[in-house]
Design a protein around this motif. Sequence first.
Motif, PDB file in Angstrom:
ATOM      1  N   ASP A   1      45.194  39.099  44.134  1.00 32.41           N
ATOM      2  CA  ASP A   1      45.306  37.698  44.480  1.00 32.41           C
ATOM      3  C   ASP A   1      46.261  37.007  43.524  1.00 32.41           C
ATOM      4  OD1 ASP A   1      43.953  36.900  42.204  1.00 32.41           O
ATOM      5  OD2 ASP A   1      42.033  36.740  43.226  1.00 32.41           O
TER       6      ASP A   1
ATOM      7  N   HIS B   1      36.207  34.907  43.778  1.00 33.35           N
ATOM      8  CA  HIS B   1      37.575  35.071  44.299  1.00 33.35           C
ATOM      9  C   HIS B   1      37.537  35.385  45.792  1.00 33.35           C
ATOM     10  CE1 HIS B   1      39.220  35.892  40.174  1.00 33.35           C
ATOM     11  NE2 HIS B   1      37.988  36.319  39.978  1.00 33.35           N
ATOM     12  N   HIS B   2      38.709  35.257  46.432  1.00 37.75           N
ATOM     13  CA  HIS B   2      38.915  35.988  47.681  1.00 37.75           C
ATOM     14  C   HIS B   2      40.041  36.986  47.413  1.00 37.75           C
ATOM     15  CE1 HIS B   2      42.294  33.241  49.622  1.00 37.75           C
ATOM     16  NE2 HIS B   2      42.597  33.610  48.407  1.00 37.75           N
TER      17      HIS B   2
ATOM     18  N   HIS C   1      37.979  30.909  40.871  1.00 34.55           N
ATOM     19  CA  HIS C   1      39.222  31.243  40.162  1.00 34.55           C
ATOM     20  C   HIS C   1      40.034  29.983  39.867  1.00 34.55           C
ATOM     21  CE1 HIS C   1      42.816  34.297  40.093  1.00 34.55           C
ATOM     22  NE2 HIS C   1      42.753  33.580  38.995  1.00 34.55           N
TER      23      HIS C   1
ATOM     24  N   CYS D   1      43.327  30.606  45.021  1.00 35.61           N
ATOM     25  CA  CYS D   1      42.113  31.426  45.153  1.00 35.61           C
ATOM     26  C   CYS D   1      40.879  30.611  44.752  1.00 35.61           C
ATOM     27  CB  CYS D   1      42.246  32.663  44.267  1.00 35.61           C
ATOM     28  SG  CYS D   1      40.818  33.755  44.274  1.00 35.61           S
TER      29      CYS D   1
HETATM   30 ZN   LIG Z   1      41.166  35.045  42.418  1.00 38.67          ZN
END
Ligand SMILES: [Zn+2]
Length: 253
Positions: free
Chosen positions: A20, A119-120, A226, A234
Amino acid sequence: MYEPVPGSKHQYTSVPQGADVSDQMIPPNTAHAPEESISGKWGWTPEKSKWRQQQLAKQRAKAGGSSYGTSVSSSATSRGAKTYYVGHVKVIGRKSWARKGPNLARANKMGRINKITVHHDGILMPKCSYSIAAKRMESIRGGHASSWADIGYHYCIDRDGRVWEGRPIDLQGAHVKKHNPNNVGVMVMGHFNKQSPSKQQLRALPQLLKALQGKYRISKKGVFTHQELMPTACPGKYLQRYMVGIRKNGMIV
Ligand SMILES: [Zn+2]
């Protein structure tokens, strides 16, 4: 995720799959030294670290695989378990999906855990099955392991709400630049600027957060996304909104 963040100097070509924005913001030629430095502020080197020597010796002793990988089981903690539990949350152990263990020569030991970061992975995930998610885990691990010790996150939640073990929890993660020590990385699969988290994910995520909070005695003040720790998109606007909500409405305390 792949959309640029204002003011950052992204190098899209250098981003490992499954990385990410934290990864994209690191210039390729300094590849992740802050994440996986084996000396620096820790003030140790592989030669000096007794812990690291022990881990490496163990890894060498286990012909055909590491204690974190696919082929060797161990009674200690979660290592080698196909599934295990964190609190009441079932976790699919990395033995079930990872082709290789972490590169312990590049890993730092996890310190006392006092925060969790959500997060993603910034990759759209319309559908999911066990095997699709397992492949995605391995794909992310492979991408991250090209620069780092291992997959950067400790736990990952797929679209169907399964929880996957990422980096073993006794190793420091690589998921928020400058905030990796003592920080558990939880990644929810999907791109949450473009899609909403699934119902299953929104059930699994607070359950996992609560289990980790209970295990490590972390209040909601220690639960971050994040973008709350550094400039990044994110975990995407939809998951960010959800995270703000569950800390306000008391779903996590
Ligand atoms: Zn992240």
